[in-house]
Motif scaffolding. Structure first.
Motif, PDB file in Angstrom:
ATOM      1  N   ASP A  80     -36.315  60.896 -93.859  1.00  0.00           N
ATOM      2  CA  ASP A  80     -36.891  59.881 -92.973  1.00  0.00           C
ATOM      3  C   ASP A  80     -37.381  58.669 -93.748  1.00  0.00           C
ATOM      4  OD1 ASP A  80     -36.382  61.312 -90.781  1.00  0.00           O
ATOM      5  OD2 ASP A  80     -38.476  61.836 -90.305  1.00  0.00           O
ATOM      6  N   MET A  81     -37.976  58.951 -94.895  1.00  0.00           N
ATOM      7  CA  MET A  81     -38.512  57.859 -95.697  1.00  0.00           C
ATOM      8  C   MET A  81     -37.382  56.945 -96.178  1.00  0.00           C
ATOM      9  SD  MET A  81     -40.655  58.033 -99.253  1.00  0.00           S
ATOM     10  CE  MET A  81     -39.224  58.353-100.291  1.00  0.00           C
ATOM     11  N   VAL A  82     -36.290  57.572 -96.625  1.00  0.00           N
ATOM     12  CA  VAL A  82     -35.153  56.794 -97.120  1.00  0.00           C
ATOM     13  C   VAL A  82     -34.577  55.942 -95.978  1.00  0.00           C
ATOM     14  CG1 VAL A  82     -32.784  56.975 -97.971  1.00  0.00           C
ATOM     15  CG2 VAL A  82     -34.591  58.386 -98.991  1.00  0.00           C
ATOM     16  N   GLN A  83     -34.437  56.577 -94.826  1.00  0.00           N
ATOM     17  CA  GLN A  83     -33.897  55.858 -93.669  1.00  0.00           C
ATOM     18  C   GLN A  83     -34.773  54.654 -93.334  1.00  0.00           C
ATOM     19  OE1 GLN A  83     -30.919  56.765 -92.487  1.00  0.00           O
ATOM     20  NE2 GLN A  83     -31.039  54.805 -91.408  1.00  0.00           N
ATOM     21  N   TYR A  84     -36.069  54.882 -93.334  1.00  0.00           N
ATOM     22  CA  TYR A  84     -37.034  53.834 -93.010  1.00  0.00           C
ATOM     23  C   TYR A  84     -36.931  52.672 -94.009  1.00  0.00           C
ATOM     24  CZ  TYR A  84     -41.747  51.773 -93.605  1.00  0.00           C
ATOM     25  OH  TYR A  84     -42.799  50.917 -93.807  1.00  0.00           O
ATOM     26  N   MET A  85     -36.822  53.023 -95.284  1.00  0.00           N
ATOM     27  CA  MET A  85     -36.739  51.970 -96.305  1.00  0.00           C
ATOM     28  C   MET A  85     -35.470  51.147 -96.150  1.00  0.00           C
ATOM     29  SD  MET A  85     -38.213  53.664 -99.763  1.00  0.00           S
ATOM     30  CE  MET A  85     -39.966  53.963 -99.987  1.00  0.00           C
ATOM     31  N   LYS A  86     -34.407  51.817 -95.709  1.00  0.00           N
ATOM     32  CA  LYS A  86     -33.147  51.091 -95.463  1.00  0.00           C
ATOM     33  C   LYS A  86     -33.282  50.217 -94.224  1.00  0.00           C
ATOM     34  CE  LYS A  86     -29.782  54.485 -97.188  1.00  0.00           C
ATOM     35  NZ  LYS A  86     -28.929  55.540 -96.642  1.00  0.00           N
ATOM     36  N   LEU A  93     -32.712  56.651-104.623  1.00  0.00           N
ATOM     37  CA  LEU A  93     -31.688  57.704-104.690  1.00  0.00           C
ATOM     38  C   LEU A  93     -30.673  57.349-105.769  1.00  0.00           C
ATOM     39  CD1 LEU A  93     -30.837  58.357-100.898  1.00  0.00           C
ATOM     40  CD2 LEU A  93     -32.294  59.758-102.373  1.00  0.00           C
ATOM     41  N   LYS A  94     -30.205  58.356-106.480  1.00  0.00           N
ATOM     42  CA  LYS A  94     -29.165  58.121-107.483  1.00  0.00           C
ATOM     43  C   LYS A  94     -27.835  57.864-106.765  1.00  0.00           C
ATOM     44  CE  LYS A  94     -29.883  61.840-110.199  1.00  0.00           C
ATOM     45  NZ  LYS A  94     -29.900  62.703-111.379  1.00  0.00           N
ATOM     46  N   SER A  95     -26.837  57.422-107.534  1.00  0.00           N
ATOM     47  CA  SER A  95     -25.565  57.080-106.890  1.00  0.00           C
ATOM     48  C   SER A  95     -24.905  58.300-106.232  1.00  0.00           C
ATOM     49  CB  SER A  95     -24.629  56.401-107.888  1.00  0.00           C
ATOM     50  OG  SER A  95     -24.581  57.174-109.052  1.00  0.00           O
ATOM     51  N   ASP A  96     -25.226  59.519-106.734  1.00  0.00           N
ATOM     52  CA  ASP A  96     -24.663  60.705-106.074  1.00  0.00           C
ATOM     53  C   ASP A  96     -25.531  61.170-104.902  1.00  0.00           C
ATOM     54  OD1 ASP A  96     -26.869  61.776-107.298  1.00  0.00           O
ATOM     55  OD2 ASP A  96     -25.790  63.205-108.561  1.00  0.00           O
ATOM     56  N   GLY A  97     -26.537  60.364-104.550  1.00  0.00           N
ATOM     57  CA  GLY A  97     -27.365  60.693-103.395  1.00  0.00           C
ATOM     58  C   GLY A  97     -28.542  61.605-103.724  1.00  0.00           C
ATOM     59  N   ALA A  98     -28.620  62.030-104.996  1.00  0.00           N
ATOM     60  CA  ALA A  98     -29.709  62.949-105.366  1.00  0.00           C
ATOM     61  C   ALA A  98     -31.033  62.197-105.463  1.00  0.00           C
ATOM     62  CB  ALA A  98     -29.397  63.604-106.706  1.00  0.00           C
ATOM     63  N   SER A  99     -32.104  62.904-105.157  1.00  0.00           N
ATOM     64  CA  SER A  99     -33.414  62.267-105.256  1.00  0.00           C
ATOM     65  C   SER A  99     -33.965  62.412-106.672  1.00  0.00           C
ATOM     66  CB  SER A  99     -34.369  62.868-104.234  1.00  0.00           C
ATOM     67  OG  SER A  99     -34.444  64.264-104.426  1.00  0.00           O
ATOM     68  N   LEU A 100     -34.977  61.625-106.981  1.00  0.00           N
ATOM     69  CA  LEU A 100     -35.545  61.619-108.330  1.00  0.00           C
ATOM     70  C   LEU A 100     -37.051  61.890-108.270  1.00  0.00           C
ATOM     71  CD1 LEU A 100     -33.811  58.599-108.036  1.00  0.00           C
ATOM     72  CD2 LEU A 100     -33.850  59.009-110.466  1.00  0.00           C
ATOM     73  N   TYR A 101     -37.638  61.897-109.465  1.00  0.00           N
ATOM     74  CA  TYR A 101     -39.090  62.040-109.611  1.00  0.00           C
ATOM     75  C   TYR A 101     -39.803  60.993-108.737  1.00  0.00           C
ATOM     76  CZ  TYR A 101     -43.407  62.574-112.518  1.00  0.00           C
ATOM     77  OH  TYR A 101     -44.681  62.799-112.990  1.00  0.00           O
ATOM     78  N   ASN A 102     -39.285  59.730-108.789  1.00  0.00           N
ATOM     79  CA  ASN A 102     -39.799  58.635-107.932  1.00  0.00           C
ATOM     80  C   ASN A 102     -39.821  59.013-106.464  1.00  0.00           C
ATOM     81  OD1 ASN A 102     -39.735  56.720-109.939  1.00  0.00           O
ATOM     82  ND2 ASN A 102     -37.645  56.106-109.459  1.00  0.00           N
ATOM     83  N   THR A 103     -38.675  59.519-106.042  1.00  0.00           N
ATOM     84  CA  THR A 103     -38.479  59.798-104.622  1.00  0.00           C
ATOM     85  C   THR A 103     -39.524  60.797-104.146  1.00  0.00           C
ATOM     86  OG1 THR A 103     -36.172  59.844-105.318  1.00  0.00           O
ATOM     87  CG2 THR A 103     -36.608  60.140-102.973  1.00  0.00           C
ATOM     88  N   THR A 104     -39.712  61.825-104.980  1.00  0.00           N
ATOM     89  CA  THR A 104     -40.688  62.859-104.625  1.00  0.00           C
ATOM     90  C   THR A 104     -42.088  62.270-104.562  1.00  0.00           C
ATOM     91  OG1 THR A 104     -39.364  64.213-106.064  1.00  0.00           O
ATOM     92  CG2 THR A 104     -41.339  65.202-105.161  1.00  0.00           C
ATOM     93  N   ASP A 105     -42.417  61.428-105.540  1.00  0.00           N
ATOM     94  CA  ASP A 105     -43.766  60.867-105.550  1.00  0.00           C
ATOM     95  C   ASP A 105     -43.999  59.960-104.349  1.00  0.00           C
ATOM     96  OD1 ASP A 105     -45.682  61.754-107.397  1.00  0.00           O
ATOM     97  OD2 ASP A 105     -44.515  60.937-109.055  1.00  0.00           O
ATOM     98  N   LEU A 106     -42.980  59.183-103.988  1.00  0.00           N
ATOM     99  CA  LEU A 106     -43.147  58.304-102.816  1.00  0.00           C
ATOM    100  C   LEU A 106     -43.279  59.131-101.539  1.00  0.00           C
ATOM    101  CD1 LEU A 106     -40.620  55.573-103.926  1.00  0.00           C
ATOM    102  CD2 LEU A 106     -43.065  55.187-103.509  1.00  0.00           C
ATOM    103  N   ALA A 107     -42.431  60.156-101.434  1.00  0.00           N
ATOM    104  CA  ALA A 107     -42.507  61.010-100.234  1.00  0.00           C
ATOM    105  C   ALA A 107     -43.846  61.739-100.177  1.00  0.00           C
ATOM    106  CB  ALA A 107     -41.350  62.004-100.227  1.00  0.00           C
ATOM    107  N   THR A 108     -44.373  62.103-101.351  1.00  0.00           N
ATOM    108  CA  THR A 108     -45.683  62.759-101.396  1.00  0.00           C
ATOM    109  C   THR A 108     -46.770  61.815-100.897  1.00  0.00           C
ATOM    110  OG1 THR A 108     -44.957  64.086-103.268  1.00  0.00           O
ATOM    111  CG2 THR A 108     -47.323  63.975-102.893  1.00  0.00           C
ATOM    112  N   ILE A 109     -46.647  60.560-101.267  1.00  0.00           N
ATOM    113  CA  ILE A 109     -47.621  59.557-100.801  1.00  0.00           C
ATOM    114  C   ILE A 109     -47.570  59.473 -99.271  1.00  0.00           C
ATOM    115  CG2 ILE A 109     -48.084  57.058-100.716  1.00  0.00           C
ATOM    116  CD1 ILE A 109     -47.404  56.957-103.719  1.00  0.00           C
TER     117      ILE A 109
END
Ligand code: ARG
Length: 593
Positions: free
Chosen positions: A279-285, A316-332
């Motif tokens: 949801d977060m990724v969708q929202y940011m897009k 998101l990385k080019s293969d669509g995988a999430s990163l340390y960043n992604t987790t921290d933002l989603a945690t926020i």
């Protein structure tokens, strides 16, 4: 209660005004010539230009106004225009009485307490705790306790590293070792065993083994990535195995943190943020914050005023995988939804400074947080060995937390026994062992916390465990000494709680009282600056002042009962203040050393 320095400054400001000068000139500071005075005011010097007058004339005018002040015992105007000050013993007594009657020793509670989440500890499941995690836990625990003590609502979250590639590696390695386990049988529809098929020791061995293999063997790596994917997409057996990994690991972590007097309110992890990501990724897009760059999804976070390059925050990385960043933002995002905190504080190694700058900017820009939500990263320095390089064990490896603690405890026990022998009292082996653990923890924590968090420091077993100097054991030794005097007073048939403060009589006593009176200002500053080191510096000074007083004063054989009771009350307050301070630092005092 007001801070004592503010009260003194107010008195001075009024005197400036009464003498016809600008009150703002009346700022009082601690004396930098303690041999001459206790406090000083340099306002007359500053006012000379404005009033076209010799500073000494202004100083004299102000001093005249303070002739019968309730605050100052002495106000001396000295050339070229300083005001040297000593405070009244009665004023000091009233201040200490106020402290003694208040369970926060005169620290006022905030009008609107903040809700704060502290993200600290941050261990990774299935990996042994190491030194970096130790610092995060020690400093974070203290920052948490200080914020709580000054009256805020604080939630400590361990933020476990419990998701992503390391989990896939472990699961894959388990599959190779135990292919017959039901977790890997996709047709298995029954209930999985309640017991984990591994111990914590095996788990800690599996991760480095698997990680090593994946670096050398491409196929192994691919398989591990598949396992990660299966876990993340909810394959039943993988989830069940992962639950075992978490349970075994968490119970071991709890034991470790318990030994450190570190307590988390929340045991959430990266895995909890996982479901918030899509949801977060969708929202940011949708909102146009995120765009594709070289195949990856990123959010720009640079600002015009930047003096160094701040790269975009990768979502998101080019293969669509999430990163340390992604987790921290989603945690926020999750924390805002669950707790709506006013502030989030993170404790990690300062090498993550830039990382958190990016994450915080991204969270603000994309409005995952409110405009006024405070995001703070406390980056700490490295714990070095005596050679100035990151601390290593004797055999050269990265030290495990438990070995580090053992090393301190062994030395602490040796010193405690030596001390007992020196003083000629017998000591029970078991009791000595317990005491060594309590004092050892203080040695480690104080050794760490007495430095500014951002600074590197040297882990020095010999110095940290010393009963002399700026160390945890010295502070505990002082508390124990006070406790033993109070106990003897009781044995004499007197009541400590009934003892009333008296007006201080001599300079050592006054110095101790003045040091005590700095408590609220110190604690407030330690909170505002996230600086447990300020509490350490304070208790070191306070312990020194107490010991100076103690060596000059024969307390228990004093014949004037009121005088003796006054000292006992002063000691009791000193003990209470010292104990409140070590409590926020996260350690405690033994009954004896
Ligand atoms: N698990 C991470 C590590 O070992 C630390 C986590 C810190 N907290 C955070 N929200 N990123 O480096």
């Amino acid at each position: 209660m007001k801070k004592i320095l503010d009260m003194i400054s107010e008195e001075m400001q009024q005197a400036f005004e009464k003498a016809g000068y600008d009150g703002k000139l009346g700022k009082v500071t601690l004396s930098n010539r303690p041999d001459l005075c206790e406090y000083q005011c340099n306002g007359a010097m500053a006012g000379a230009k404005q009033y076209k007058k010799a500073p000494i004339m202004i100083a004299n005018d102000v001093a005249a106004q303070l002739a019968d002040s309730d605050v100052f015992a002495e106000v001396n105007a000295v050339a070229p225009g300083f005001l040297n000050l000593k405070i009244k013993e009665e004023f000091l007594k009233a201040y200490l009485e106020g402290m003694a009657a208040d369970d926060k020793f005169g620290l006022d509670m905030p009008e609107s307490p903040k809700k704060i989440i502290i993200d600290y500890g941050g261990p990774n499941v299935a990996k042994a705790l190491h030194v970096g995690h130790l610092r995060s836990a020690i400093i974070g625990e203290s920052v948490k306790r200080i914020a709580r003590f000054v009256g805020h609502e604080v939630i400590g979250d361990i933020h476990l590293g419990d998701w992503g590639q390391p989990m896939g590696l472990i699961i894959h390695e388990l599959e190779l070792r135990y292919p017959d386990l039901p977790y890997f049988d996709e047709s298995f529809a029954g209930e999985y065993p309640a017991e984990a098929p591994f111990t914590i020791a095996e788990l800690e061995e599996i991760y480095p083994t698997a990680s090593g293999k994946s670096k050398e063997d491409a196929e192994y790596k691919t398989k591990a990535m598949e396992a990660t994917f299966k876990l993340q997409s909810g394959v039943r057996g993988h989830r069940a195995l992962w639950n075992h990994i978490i349970r075994v690991s968490v119970s071991d972590l709890k034991r470790n943190y318990n030994n450190l007097n570190v307590e988390f309110d929340l045991w959430k992890g990266e895995s909890d943020a996982h479901e918030w990501i899509p949801d977060m990724v969708q929202y940011m897009k949708d909102e146009g914050y995120a765009y594709i760059s070289d195949g990856a999804l990123v959010v720009d976070v640079k600002e015009e005023t930047d003096t160094k390059e701040i790269p975009p925050c990768m979502i998101l990385k080019s293969d669509g995988a999430s990163l340390y960043n992604t987790t921290d933002l989603a945690t926020i995002k999750m924390r805002m939804a669950d707790y709506a905190p006013d502030q989030m504080i993170y404790l990690t190694d300062k090498r993550q400074d830039l990382y958190f700058e990016q994450v915080f900017r991204c969270a603000k820009k994309t409005k995952l947080v409110n405009d006024d939500t405070e995001l703070l990263h406390i980056g700490f320095g490295t714990m070095n060995g005596k050679d100035g390089k990151p601390y290593k064990t004797r055999s050269g490896g990265v030290p495990r937390l438990e070995n580090l603690i053992d090393e301190i405890n062994v030395e602490m026990l040796r010193k405690i026994k030596e001390n007992a022998e020196l003083k000629g009292y017998g000591i029970d082996e078991e009791e000595a062992g317990k005491t060594a653990k309590i004092v050892g923890l203080a040695a480690i924590k104080y050794g760490d916390l007495s430095n500014q968090p951002a600074k590197d420091y040297v882990f020095d077993v010999e110095r940290f465990t010393s009963f002399e100097g700026d160390t945890g054991p010295y502070v505990l030794y002082t508390i124990v000494r006070i406790k033993s005097i109070l106990a003897k007073y009781k044995e004499q048939g007197s009541d400590v709680t009934a003892a009333k403060l008296q007006t201080v009589q001599n300079s050592a006593e006054k110095a101790l009282a003045m040091e005590l009176a700095k408590f609220n200002a110190t604690m407030q500053a330690a909170y505002e600056e996230s600086a447990p080191n300020k509490v350490c510096a304070y208790i070191y000074d306070l312990a020194n002042e107490f010991n100076r007083f103690y060596h000059e004063t024969k307390i228990l054989i004093e014949e004037d009962e009121a005088k003796k009771a006054g000292w006992i009350a002063l000691l009791n307050l000193t003990k209470d203040v010292l104990e409140a301070c070590i409590e926020v630092l996260g350690f405690e005092a033994p009954e004896r050393t």
